[in-house]
Design an enzyme around this catalytic site. Structure first.
Site, PDB file in Angstrom:
ATOM      1  N   PRO A  24       0.921  -1.036  -0.154  1.00 47.77           N
ATOM      2  CA  PRO A  24       0.049  -0.033  -0.003  1.00 47.77           C
ATOM      3  C   PRO A  24       0.950   1.221   0.068  1.00 47.77           C
ATOM      4  CG  PRO A  24       0.001  -1.197   2.246  1.00 47.77           C
ATOM      5  CD  PRO A  24       0.667  -1.774   1.368  1.00 47.77           C
ATOM      6  N   MET A  26       0.737   5.555  -0.242  1.00 50.62           N
ATOM      7  CA  MET A  26      -0.097   6.510  -0.492  1.00 50.62           C
ATOM      8  C   MET A  26       0.007   7.579  -1.834  1.00 50.62           C
ATOM      9  SD  MET A  26      -2.027   6.824   1.925  1.00 50.62           S
ATOM     10  CE  MET A  26      -2.467   8.629   2.075  1.00 50.62           C
ATOM     11  N   GLN A  77      -6.191  -1.316   3.451  1.00 49.13           N
ATOM     12  CA  GLN A  77      -5.547  -0.825   4.523  1.00 49.13           C
ATOM     13  C   GLN A  77      -6.037   0.194   5.314  1.00 49.13           C
ATOM     14  OE1 GLN A  77      -1.429   1.357   4.812  1.00 49.13           O
ATOM     15  NE2 GLN A  77      -0.788  -0.653   5.562  1.00 49.13           N
ATOM     16  N   CYS A 107       3.624   3.152   9.201  1.00 48.00           N
ATOM     17  CA  CYS A 107       3.762   4.714   8.610  1.00 48.00           C
ATOM     18  C   CYS A 107       4.315   5.640   9.748  1.00 48.00           C
ATOM     19  CB  CYS A 107       2.245   5.260   8.137  1.00 48.00           C
ATOM     20  SG  CYS A 107       2.717   6.856   7.146  1.00 48.00           S
ATOM     21  N   LYS A 151       0.568  -4.732   9.076  1.00 47.07           N
ATOM     22  CA  LYS A 151       1.871  -4.297   8.549  1.00 47.07           C
ATOM     23  C   LYS A 151       2.578  -3.627   9.521  1.00 47.07           C
ATOM     24  CE  LYS A 151       3.785  -2.816   4.284  1.00 47.07           C
ATOM     25  NZ  LYS A 151       4.799  -1.726   4.561  1.00 47.07           N
ATOM     26  N   HIS A 183       7.723  -4.628   7.366  1.00 47.36           N
ATOM     27  CA  HIS A 183       8.896  -3.853   6.715  1.00 47.36           C
ATOM     28  C   HIS A 183      10.001  -4.014   7.653  1.00 47.36           C
ATOM     29  CE1 HIS A 183       9.454   0.358   4.647  1.00 47.36           C
ATOM     30  NE2 HIS A 183      10.606  -0.376   4.625  1.00 47.36           N
ATOM     31  N   GLY A 224      10.292  -4.164   1.908  1.00 43.06           N
ATOM     32  CA  GLY A 224      11.340  -3.105   2.166  1.00 43.06           C
ATOM     33  C   GLY A 224      12.547  -3.098   1.559  1.00 43.06           C
ATOM     34  N   ARG A 246       8.033   0.409  -3.832  1.00 43.64           N
ATOM     35  CA  ARG A 246       8.768   1.396  -5.318  1.00 43.64           C
ATOM     36  C   ARG A 246       9.090   0.726  -6.372  1.00 43.64           C
ATOM     37  NH1 ARG A 246      12.933   4.310  -1.747  1.00 43.64           N
ATOM     38  NH2 ARG A 246      12.524   2.601  -0.504  1.00 43.64           N
TER      39      ARG A 246
END
Length: 347
Positions: A24, A26, A77, A107, A151, A183, A224, A246
């Protein structure tokens, strides 16, 4: 709540469905993005952007929760730290058809710190356990109960104690959560931006691997810093799955390569995969969606290929213009493919 009595346990997830997933993110993993990723990777598990429980309860649900049927399996999420609100949002998410409800405990942004959720929750395992138990109970009342997952990070700031991390997981697992997406970095709540939090704290994949060894009944997905197919594949020897972030967004063809390698099938050319998205794009355009809102997710498809920069340029410069439609995508494909043609030699 007391955890002395056995807590309800959320439904599990087929191990194969956890092998490959997209994190997920943003402002990135909206419905348009997820449709694109689904075409690339039919077996991947997809995740929504984080949505706060209050927004789910009081906001525009069609805008926040709307999805295309092709996206399944897809998880919602949630952000938040109030068990009752998270429970209500989880039930709404299940009723909207999401296949999993995931609680964000990772986050590190200022906004989540101010609201006492996200990575802050790593320091409040009891509150996370209460939240998960409430979410599991709420999901159980839905027409189709769905898994509740977490998560998380390894710790916060200078928490470098594996036992503390494992104790967090154990506390939450006792509340009914059997699936943890780790992560594998700490979250720094002071001194680092969210972007730096994804890059600066060192990766400790070994903590996730150790958790899986010591708690084999839990399902553990590693997240990660996974940048290529070789790294992703290596994680499968130690954990139940690899979640890409990413790399999946900036080099999305990687998803297709992994899906074929791990689940079978044949690699398809990038242009052919993209053209499969035409019916969706044209349907969205007919609803009044601007091409730029979809095309921004496509820009990395030809990354690291000859003509990849031209592909990005054509879409970036043209998609915002009035009337931009599928013809622009075909133009971008044609220009890109022209770079791959051998040059004609003079006689």
């Amino acid at each position: 709540m007391s955890l002395a009595s056995p807590a309800p346990v959320a439904p599990s997830i087929d191990p194969a469905a956890l092998r490959l997933s997209v994190a997920p993110m943003m402002d990135w993993t909206d419905s348009h993005c997820r449709v694109f990723h689904r075409l690339l990777a039919p077996h991947a598990r997809l995740y929504s952007e984080m949505v706060h429980a209050n927004a789910v309860i009081h906001g525009d649900r069609e805008r926040l929760l709307g999805m295309d049927p092709v996206e399944h399996p897809v998880a919602l999420q949630l952000g938040g730290s109030e068990p009752a609100l998270l429970a209500q949002a989880a039930r709404i998410g299940a009723d909207w058809g999401y296949d999993e409800i995931n609680l964000n405990c990772g986050c590190p942004s200022d906004r989540v710190q101010a609201g006492r959720f996200g990575a802050c929750l790593m320091r409040e395992p009891g509150l996370v356990a209460d939240s998960v138990a409430a979410m599991v109970a709420a999901s159980a009342t839905a027409a189709r109960p769905v898994p509740v997952t977490v998560k998380c990070r390894l710790g916060v700031d200078d928490d470098h104690d594996y036992d503390r991390f494992r104790a967090f997981v154990d506390t939450v697992a006792e509340a009914g959560c059997g699936i943890f997406i780790v992560h594998a970095r700490n979250a720094w709540l002071q001194g680092l931006s969210p972007k730096e939090n994804r890059e600066v704290p060192p990766l400790r994949y070994d903590w996730a691997y150790r958790l899986k060894r010591e708690r084999p009944d839990l399902q553990v997905v590693v997240n990660g810093g996974i940048a290529d197919a070789e790294e992703a594949t290596a994680h499968l020897a130690h954990a139940d799955g690899a979640m890409l972030g990413r790399a999946a967004y900036h080099t999305p063809y990687l998803l297709h390569r992994l899906d074929v390698a791990w689940f079978g099938g044949q690699l398809q050319p990038r242009a052919e995969l993209l053209r499969a998205m035409r019916p969706y794009v044209e349907a969205q355009l007919a609803r009044g969606v601007f091409l730029k809102h979809i095309s921004r997710h496509l820009l990395g498809l030809f990354a690291n290929e000859r003509g990849g920069r031209a592909f990005r340029q054509v879409l970036s410069e043209g998609a915002h213009k009035p009337g931009a439609g599928w013809a622009l995508v075909e133009e971008a494909i044609a220009i890109t493919e022209s770079f791959a043609q051998p040059a004609v030699q003079d006689a």
